[in-house]
Write a protein that holds these residues in place. Structure first.
Motif, mmCIF file in Angstrom:
data_model
loop_
_atom_site.group_PDB
_atom_site.id
_atom_site.type_symbol
_atom_site.label_atom_id
_atom_site.label_comp_id
_atom_site.label_asym_id
_atom_site.label_seq_id
_atom_site.Cartn_x
_atom_site.Cartn_y
_atom_site.Cartn_z
ATOM 1 N N UNK A 49 0.842 -1.195 0.000
ATOM 2 C CA UNK A 49 0.000 0.000 0.000
ATOM 3 C C UNK A 49 0.877 1.246 0.000
ATOM 4 N N UNK A 50 0.440 2.314 -0.674
ATOM 5 C CA UNK A 50 1.243 3.540 -0.686
ATOM 6 C C UNK A 50 1.303 4.192 0.688
ATOM 7 N N UNK A 51 2.323 4.964 0.900
ATOM 8 C CA UNK A 51 2.414 5.762 2.128
ATOM 9 C C UNK A 51 1.484 6.958 2.061
ATOM 10 N N UNK A 52 1.342 7.527 0.853
ATOM 11 C CA UNK A 52 0.543 8.737 0.685
ATOM 12 C C UNK A 52 -0.245 8.649 -0.621
ATOM 13 N N UNK A 53 -1.500 9.022 -0.573
ATOM 14 C CA UNK A 53 -2.383 9.041 -1.726
ATOM 15 C C UNK A 53 -2.483 7.651 -2.376
ATOM 16 N N UNK A 54 -2.372 7.572 -3.710
ATOM 17 C CA UNK A 54 -2.689 6.311 -4.387
ATOM 18 C C UNK A 54 -1.479 5.582 -4.976
ATOM 19 N N UNK A 55 -0.396 6.302 -5.277
ATOM 20 C CA UNK A 55 0.691 5.690 -6.032
ATOM 21 C C UNK A 55 2.051 6.024 -5.429
ATOM 22 N N UNK A 113 11.511 1.295 -3.127
ATOM 23 C CA UNK A 113 10.244 1.987 -3.320
ATOM 24 C C UNK A 113 10.355 3.393 -2.738
ATOM 25 N N UNK A 114 9.748 4.382 -3.419
ATOM 26 C CA UNK A 114 9.889 5.787 -3.045
ATOM 27 C C UNK A 114 8.509 6.439 -3.018
ATOM 28 N N UNK A 115 8.183 7.168 -1.940
ATOM 29 C CA UNK A 115 6.880 7.815 -1.835
ATOM 30 C C UNK A 115 6.948 9.011 -0.887
ATOM 31 N N UNK A 116 5.937 9.868 -1.008
ATOM 32 C CA UNK A 116 5.639 10.919 -0.024
ATOM 33 C C UNK A 116 6.855 11.783 0.303
ATOM 34 N N UNK A 117 7.468 12.339 -0.726
ATOM 35 C CA UNK A 117 8.596 13.243 -0.519
ATOM 36 C C UNK A 117 8.091 14.598 -0.033
ATOM 37 N N UNK A 118 8.894 15.260 0.752
ATOM 38 C CA UNK A 118 8.569 16.617 1.187
ATOM 39 C C UNK A 118 9.086 17.612 0.154
#
Length: 356
Positions: free
Chosen positions: A71-77, A198-203
């Motif tokens: 599952x993503x950390x933030x939003x959908x992808x 895997x990379x997600x939810x960068x500031x």
């Protein structure tokens, strides 16, 4: 030159919201959560673009590809980036809305993980293999798309199977207009391998006060990129990749698949030649001299024509390459040799002989 880096693993709720930061001190990232509807790999858009190899599939929008279901950390992808056993890797980049300034310090937070499963095709095995080995993430700053100008930060090797936040501190030595996220091996000079991150939810990137405490320096000279930072780095590319470039024994092309008569697992020649050709484009004052070994003699002229066309198709200008008959007069003149070819660099305009 020393490239200053700092990487800190932090709890998920350790950071103030973007609204609490001064917009004057913030460099906004486009599409920091890697949403698929705007993750278009094009330099004509403001989002992320693919900085990987033309011979390989681009970085993937997840979940749902290659058996990745986290599952993503933030939003959908989110994004997945891989490294491969043929010395190719994924990278993505974007243009910053305003440059990072030299002498200032910045922080950037990104969530990273590994999937329990990652399965993709591998040419060496002519089938699907696991890409489960841990890798690390490098962040480069440059003056153009996909340029590895300054190594701004690196992470530790990521092998945890849950999302964890990484705080990265940048201290650029010159203006940074573009950033690139680069998947990287633990030690590529020892052996390349298949792995992913895997990379997600960068500031967004936020200016912070610089500290007097010295950070750990990284030897960026050992890092392989598609845009070598120096002529010495380009020479290392050639020395590393050149020995793996061979011709097929059965047809007039570079070796790509298993050949029972003459094949070594590391000989994925298209990828290795692609690295060299793409790196050379950053050095218009240098040309690549390729010496074709004259055995079998009946294929010599055809192989010279084939390599010339190959380099032309990769975007090199005619003055940036010369393909000649190999002369074994001075082995030290060549940066790299394989059973079929030899490679060296020379300033544009130098003699085009196949040896010294």
């Amino acid at each position: 030159m020393k490239w200053w880096i700092a990487t800190i693993l932090v709890p998920a709720l350790a950071w103030p919201s973007d609204n609490a930061r001064s917009q004057a001190d913030t460099v906004f990232i486009s599409n920091p959560s890697f949403e698929a509807d705007v993750a278009l790999f094009s330099q004509d858009t403001a989002g992320w673009i693919d900085c990987g190899f033309l011979s390989e599939a681009p970085a993937a929008v997840q979940p749902g590809q290659y058996d990745v279901r986290m599952a993503p950390k933030d939003q959908r992808y989110y994004m997945s980036l891989v490294v491969r056993e043929n010395y190719t890797w994924d990278a993505i980049g974007q243009k910053l809305e305003k440059p990072l300034e030299p002498g200032k310090c910045y922080e950037w937070t990104v969530y990273l993980a590994q999937s329990p499963h990652y399965v993709d095709y591998a040419r060496r095995h002519a089938g699907k293999v696991r890409y489960n080995n841990p890798i690390q993430l490098f962040i480069w700053g440059g003056s153009g798309f996909c340029q590895a100008g300054q190594l701004l930060a690196e992470t530790a090797v990521v092998k945890h199977k849950n999302w964890q936040a990484y705080r990265l501190v940048f201290r650029p030595q010159k203006p940074v207009y573009y950033i690139t996220l680069h998947a990287y091996y633990l030690n590529p000079l020892a052996a390349a391998y298949n792995g992913h991150i895997l990379v997600d939810n960068a500031s967004h990137i936020v200016s912070i006060p610089c500290t007097d405490q010295p950070e750990k320096p990284l030897d960026a000279s050992k890092v392989l990129t598609l845009s070598p930072p120096s002529l010495e780095a380009l020479e290392r590319y050639i020395a590393l990749h050149g020995p793996h470039i061979i011709f097929s024994s059965k047809k007039l092309e570079l070796e790509e698949k298993a050949d029972t008569d003459f094949f070594r697992p590391e000989y994925l020649s298209y990828a290795h030649m692609s690295v060299i050709a793409k790196g050379l484009r950053w050095f218009p004052g240098q040309k690549l001299i390729v010496g074709i070994k004259p055995r079998p003699k009946r294929q010599l002229d055809a192989r010279i024509a084939y390599i010339s066309q190959y380099l032309r198709d990769r975007g090199l200008k005619p003055e940036q390459y010369t393909v000649v008959v190999y002369e074994k007069t001075d082995k030290a003149a060549w940066l790299a040799e394989s059973p079929n070819i030899a490679l060296r660099l020379a300033p544009v305009g130098e003699s085009e002989r196949g040896g010294e």
